[in-house]
Design an enzyme around this catalytic site. Structure first.
Site, PDB file in Angstrom:
ATOM      1  N   VAL A 183     -48.658  -8.742   1.382  1.00  0.00           N
ATOM      2  CA  VAL A 183     -48.441  -9.602   2.550  1.00  0.00           C
ATOM      3  C   VAL A 183     -48.011  -8.839   3.805  1.00  0.00           C
ATOM      4  CG1 VAL A 183     -47.927 -11.652   1.167  1.00  0.00           C
ATOM      5  CG2 VAL A 183     -46.044 -10.176   1.919  1.00  0.00           C
ATOM      6  N   SER A 185     -34.219 -19.130   2.850  1.00  0.00           N
ATOM      7  CA  SER A 185     -33.091 -19.027   1.917  1.00  0.00           C
ATOM      8  C   SER A 185     -31.845 -19.582   2.578  1.00  0.00           C
ATOM      9  CB  SER A 185     -32.836 -17.564   1.542  1.00  0.00           C
ATOM     10  OG  SER A 185     -31.638 -17.452   0.788  1.00  0.00           O
ATOM     11  N   TYR A 218     -31.627  -9.054   4.055  1.00  0.00           N
ATOM     12  CA  TYR A 218     -32.160 -10.281   3.434  1.00  0.00           C
ATOM     13  C   TYR A 218     -31.808 -11.535   4.254  1.00  0.00           C
ATOM     14  CZ  TYR A 218     -33.503 -13.670  -0.109  1.00  0.00           C
ATOM     15  OH  TYR A 218     -34.105 -14.724  -0.758  1.00  0.00           O
ATOM     16  N   SER A 232     -33.483 -11.591   7.609  1.00  0.00           N
ATOM     17  CA  SER A 232     -34.940 -11.826   7.490  1.00  0.00           C
ATOM     18  C   SER A 232     -35.212 -13.311   7.292  1.00  0.00           C
ATOM     19  CB  SER A 232     -35.544 -11.015   6.327  1.00  0.00           C
ATOM     20  OG  SER A 232     -35.213 -11.553   5.066  1.00  0.00           O
ATOM     21  N   LYS A 233     -34.359 -13.976   6.519  1.00  0.00           N
ATOM     22  CA  LYS A 233     -34.577 -15.400   6.231  1.00  0.00           C
ATOM     23  C   LYS A 233     -34.175 -16.284   7.422  1.00  0.00           C
ATOM     24  CE  LYS A 233     -36.246 -14.968   2.067  1.00  0.00           C
ATOM     25  NZ  LYS A 233     -37.608 -15.381   1.735  1.00  0.00           N
ATOM     26  N   ILE A 249     -31.751 -19.862  -7.558  1.00  0.00           N
ATOM     27  CA  ILE A 249     -32.816 -20.400  -8.424  1.00  0.00           C
ATOM     28  C   ILE A 249     -33.062 -19.412  -9.563  1.00  0.00           C
ATOM     29  CG2 ILE A 249     -35.183 -21.298  -8.477  1.00  0.00           C
ATOM     30  CD1 ILE A 249     -33.310 -22.804  -6.506  1.00  0.00           C
TER      31      ILE A 249
END
Ligand code: NDP
Length: 250
Positions: free
Chosen positions: A59, A137, A150, A153-154, A183
């Site tokens: 991606v 997220s 992280y 980025s979200k 999850i």
């Protein structure tokens, strides 16, 4: 009686799902196929070749993502749904010890990958509309120590979702984001490192006191792709057992 399947109006739609080989993406593939959607599952783990409708895609690579969109058009003549579920977590360490290359890797997959997916999807969908769902997220919603790549980025994925939803609304393209909490997937297993104490500490901040299942996310994604969500665009929807509602209270 109107069946859920009929009211969701998904039969014979064509969908691309990135990160489709594992966890949340895999559950989305299964859920949409159960609703009669033709699904092209894309992942970098299909590098050695997959079954029919399992397509290699990195991606972060524009050409690879473009070929993926083209594959769905060549195979089915259309593209109605695009789900950006491919993502990676960073190796958790003190920020002063983190290599910028690690930061770049996470931003590249989670943000650039989502941006490219949205762009290639809309290039096709601008002809006849469609629905895009990005997987964000809840890590975007609070300060988490040692999450310098992280979480940001979200957060950017959430903003990208809102901006594209506003830009593409007049083209009939809806863009939404699902923000999962903890999850039960290979990614969270890596985070908890098979350590029950680490897992229990995380769960103590979840009012429902349990991990979500990949299908909990897939069900929300399915709703957002469907005609039941025809008037919803630009939302970032937490699916987190109450984590974001509790604001850290135990
Ligand atoms: P998984 O690791 O189980 O699945 C992610 C999939 O994406 C893997 O198959 C992975 O391949 C693939 N992938 C990674 N990088 C690329 C790339 N460059 N090109 C194509 N495919 C790639 O994770 P989850 O199912 O848990 O996560 C799915 C999404 O949900 C991610 O965006 C994640 O950030 C988000 N999320 C997950 C949460 C959780 O608790 N599980 C919580 C909040 C958000 P490989 O195995 O080779 O890396």
């Amino acid at each position: 009686m109107i069946s859920i399947e009929t009211s969701f109006g998904l039969r014979d739609r064509v969908a691309v799902i990135t990160g489709g080989a594992s966890g949340i993406g895999k559950a989305c593939v299964q859920a949409l196929r159960e609703c009669g959607v033709h699904v092209v599952s894309a992942d970098r783990t299909y590098a050695g070749g997959g079954k029919a409708d399992e397509v290699y895609c990195d991606v972060t690579d524009e050409q690879s993502t473009r070929r993926l969109a083209q594959h769905s058009v060549n195979a089915y003549g259309r593209l109605d749904i695009w789900i950006n579920a491919a993502g990676v977590m960073e190796v958790i360490r003190r920020t002063v010890d983190q290599k910028p290359e690690e930061w770049d890797r996470v931003i590249s997959v989670n943000l650039r990958g989502t941006y490219l997916g949205c762009k290639e999807a809309a290039t096709v969908m601008q002809r006849s509309g469609g629905a895009i769902v990005n997987i964000g997220s809840v890590a975007a919603m609070a300060g988490i120590p040692a999450s310098t790549a992280y979480g940001p980025s979200k957060a950017a994925v959430a903003t990208l979702t809102r901006n594209l939803a506003c830009e593409w609304a007049r083209l009939g393209i809806r863009v939404n984001c699902v923000a999962p909490g903890y999850i039960d997937t290979p990614m969270s297993r890596e985070l908890f490192k098979d350590d029950a104490e680490v897992r229990d500490t995380a769960l103590s901040k979840v009012p429902m006191r349990k991990l979500g299942q990949p299908m909990d996310i897939a069900a929300t994604v399915l709703f957002l792709c469907s005609s039941a969500a025809a008037y919803i665009t630009g939302v970032v929807m937490p699916v987190d057992g109450g984590w974001s509602a509790s604001a850290g209270a135990r």
